[in-house]
Enzyme design. Structure first.
Site, PDB file in Angstrom:
ATOM      1  N   SER A   1       0.800  -1.218   0.000  1.00 27.74           N
ATOM      2  CA  SER A   1       0.000   0.000   0.000  1.00 27.74           C
ATOM      3  C   SER A   1       0.832   1.267   0.000  1.00 27.74           C
ATOM      4  CB  SER A   1      -0.926   0.003   1.223  1.00 27.74           C
ATOM      5  OG  SER A   1      -0.156  -0.139   2.401  1.00 27.74           O
TER       6      SER A   1
ATOM      7  N   HIS B   1       1.600   3.949   6.772  1.00 28.18           N
ATOM      8  CA  HIS B   1       0.985   4.839   5.788  1.00 28.18           C
ATOM      9  C   HIS B   1       1.484   6.259   6.010  1.00 28.18           C
ATOM     10  CE1 HIS B   1      -2.694   2.064   4.770  1.00 28.18           C
ATOM     11  NE2 HIS B   1      -1.585   1.731   4.123  1.00 28.18           N
TER      12      HIS B   1
ATOM     13  N   ASP C   1      -7.680   6.177   5.352  1.00 31.34           N
ATOM     14  CA  ASP C   1      -7.694   4.974   6.185  1.00 31.34           C
ATOM     15  C   ASP C   1      -8.850   4.878   7.158  1.00 31.34           C
ATOM     16  OD1 ASP C   1      -4.073   4.772   6.666  1.00 31.34           O
ATOM     17  OD2 ASP C   1      -5.372   4.245   4.982  1.00 31.34           O
TER      18      ASP C   1
END
Lengths: 178, 268
Positions: free
Chosen positions: A49, A89, A122
Site C-alpha cells: 500500500s 501509511h 484509512d
C-alpha cells in the site's frame, strides 16, 4: 566423580553459550526500543500500500520521540486497538493545539493517514475511530533497507524455515566451543 | 649437614624439610597411565584455537587423575552462575516487555537492561582480571606424618609466530619446520622434530606456553613447606603430527616434568 561433574558442567556451559547469544540479541532489541521510545523499532513492510516508496519486504527503522510533532507527509507506523498488525501509511492531515499550547501539543495530536498506493484514506481501517491519536502511533519512519525483510516474511509463511534456522543455530553453538 | 646448620641458626624452630624429603607427595610422573585408557585426540592443526584447547583439555585430564590433584571449579562456577543469571534477567525482561504495554513497562525494562549490562560487565572483568589465562586450579591432600595440602595453578597461552624475516613467517606453515632433533624418542607417528624448551626470541612456529605456580603447606595452610613457580614453552609441532593427532604421552611427560619442577621449588 570427577567425570560426572565435568559432563554436567560442560552441558551447562554449552547451553549457556547458546542462550547467552540469544538473550544478548533480545536485550539489544529491547534496549533499542527503549532508546527510540517505540515498542517495535524495526518493522517489515507486509503490503504494497505504500508503493512505489516502500515495497513488500522492506525493513523500516522507526523512532517515536514524545515531543516530536508529526506533520503532513510523514510516513508513520500505527496500530489501532483491535488490529492484528501495524500499518505503515503517510500522514494526510493533522489536528492539534500547537498554535495555542506549543509545548504539550505533540501528545494530543490527531492524525489522518492514507497509503500512497490506496485510492481512499484509512478511516475504514481505524476500527470505529474517527482519527488516530498519538498513543496509537508506533513511530515515524527514519530509514529503510530494501528486500532484507523477506527473510522474516518467509519465516512467517513457512514455519518449518523458522524451526530449521533455530535448530541449525542451536546445533552449531552446541558443537562448537567459545 | 644442612640440617644441623639450620638447627644452629634457628634455635627454637624445627628445621623446614628440604625438598627431597620423604614428605614430598608423589609427583605426576610417578603415575603410569596405560595407553588403552586414552581416547584419541585429533584436531584441525591449522586452527590455533583448537590446538590450544586440546592442550588445555589434556592438562586438565592429566592432572585430575585419581591420585593427582582434584580440580577446583571456582572459575567455571562463577562464570556459569553469572552467565545464567544474565540469561534469566534477559529472558524475564523480554517476557515482561511482551506481556505489559510498552509505556507501562518502561521502568521495569530499564531496570532489567541495567542489571543485564551490570552482570555482563562483571563477567567480563572477572574473566579478564581474575581468571585471566588460568586453565587448571587443583588441590591435593596427602597424609604421611601430617596432613599436607598442595595447591597448583596452571595457566597457558599461545605464543604466536614472531619472526625477524616476515617472508619466513608467511612461507612456513605451523608444521613444516624441521630442526635437528635431540635424542628424545618420540612416538612413531610423529614426523616433526622437537626444538629445545628454551625459546629463541624469534619464533617461526606457534608455541604453547604453560606457567605453573605450586604451594605445599601443612597445618591448615599455616606453615609453608614448598613453593614453586615455573614456566615452559614448546612449539605445537612437538605434540601434534601432520594429521593433527595429539601425542598425549609426550605432552603428559612434559607437563609432569614441569609439575615436578614446581614441586621441587624451582623458580624459573
Amino acid at each position: 566423580m570427577p567425570t560426572k561433574k565435568m559432563s554436567v558442567q560442560m552441558l551447562l556451559l554449552q547451553f549457556l553459550s547458546l542462550t547467552s547469544s540469544i538473550s544478548g540479541m533480545m536485550v539489544t532489541y529491547q534496549g533499542l526500543g527503549l532508546v527510540t521510545n517505540t515498542e517495535s523499532p524495526v518493522v517489515v513492510v507486509l503490503s504494497g500500500s505504500m508503493e512505489p516508496a516502500f515495497q513488500r519486504g522492506d525493513v523500516l527503522f522507526l523512532t517515536n520521540p514524545s515531543q516530536d510533532r508529526y506533520m503532513t507527509g510523514d510516513i508513520i507506523v500505527y496500530k489501532v486497538p483491535g488490529a492484528e498488525v501495524p500499518i505503515v501509511h503517510r500522514v494526510l492531515e493533522t489536528h492539534d493545539a500547537c498554535a495555542v499550547e506549543p509545548l504539550s501539543c505533540a501528545s494530543t495530536q490527531r492524525l489522518l493517514t492514507k497509503g500512497d498506493n490506496n485510492p481512499v484514506d484509512d478511516i475504514e481501517l481505524y476500527e470505529g475511530l474517527e482519527w488516530l491519536e498519538r498513543k496509537h502511533v508506533v513511530g515515524k519512519v527514519r530509514g529503510f533497507l530494501p528486500f532484507i525483510g523477506y527473510i522474516t516474511i518467509a519465516m512467517n509463511d513457512i514455519p518449518q524455515l523458522k524451526y530449521a534456522l533455530l535448530g541449525g543455530l542451536a546445533f552449531l553453538s552446541l558443537i562448537g566451543r567459545e | 649437614m644442612a640440617r644441623t646448620k639450620s638447627q644452629a641458626v634457628f634455635k627454637g624452630r624445627t628445621p623446614s624439610p628440604s625438598p627431597s624429603d620423604t614428605d614430598r607427595p608423589a609427583g605426576p610422573l610417578s603415575i603410569v597411565v596405560s595407553p588403552e585408557d586414552r581416547d584419541v585426540v585429533k584436531v584441525n592443526n591449522a586452527s590455533l584455537t583448537e590446538l590450544k584447547n586440546a592442550c588445555d583439555d589434556a592438562v586438565k585430564r592429566y592432572l585430575s587423575r585419581p591420585d593427582l590433584f582434584k580440580q577446583i571449579y571456582l572459575h567455571t562456577d562463577v562464570r556459569l552462575g553469572l552467565g545464567w543469571l544474565s540469561v534469566f534477567t534477559a529472558g524475564g525482561t523480554a517476557l515482561y516487555g511482551y506481556k505489559v504495554d510498552f509505556e507501562k513497562s518502561k521502568p521495569v525494562v530499564w531496570a532489567g537492561l541495567a542489571l543485564y549490562i551490570f552482570l555482563t560487565l562483571v563477567q567480563t572483568l572477572y574473566a579478564y582480571f581474575i581468571e585471566g589465562e588460568t586453565v587448571f586450579v587443583g588441590k591435593r591432600k596427602t597424609f604421611s606424618k601430617r596432613i599436607i595440602t598442595e595447591r597448583i595453578t596452571l595457566s597457558s597461552r599461545t605464543l604466536p609466530i614472531k619472526s625477524t624475516s616476515p617472508l619466513l613467517a608467511t612461507l612456513s606453515s605451523p608444521l613444516s619446520v624441521l630442526s635437528p632433533s635431540n635424542s628424545s624418542t618420540s612416538a612413531s607417528q610423529s614426523t616433526s622434530s622437537v626444538s629445545t624448551s628454551s625459546l629463541s626470541p624469534s619464533l617461526t612456529t606457534p608455541a604453547y606456553s604453560l606457567s605453573l605456580s605450586y604451594v605445599r603447606s601443612t597445618n591448615g595452610g599455616k606453615s609453608l613447606l614448598a613453593k614453586g613457580k615455573t614456566r615452559s614453552a614448546q612449539p605445537y609441532t612437538a605434540f601434534f603430527d601432520e594429521q593433527g593427532t595429539m601425542d598425549q604421552e609426550r605432552f603428559e611427560r612434559w607437563v609432569g616434568e614441569l609439575v615436578e619442577q614446581g614441586m621441587d621449588g624451582k623458580t624459573a
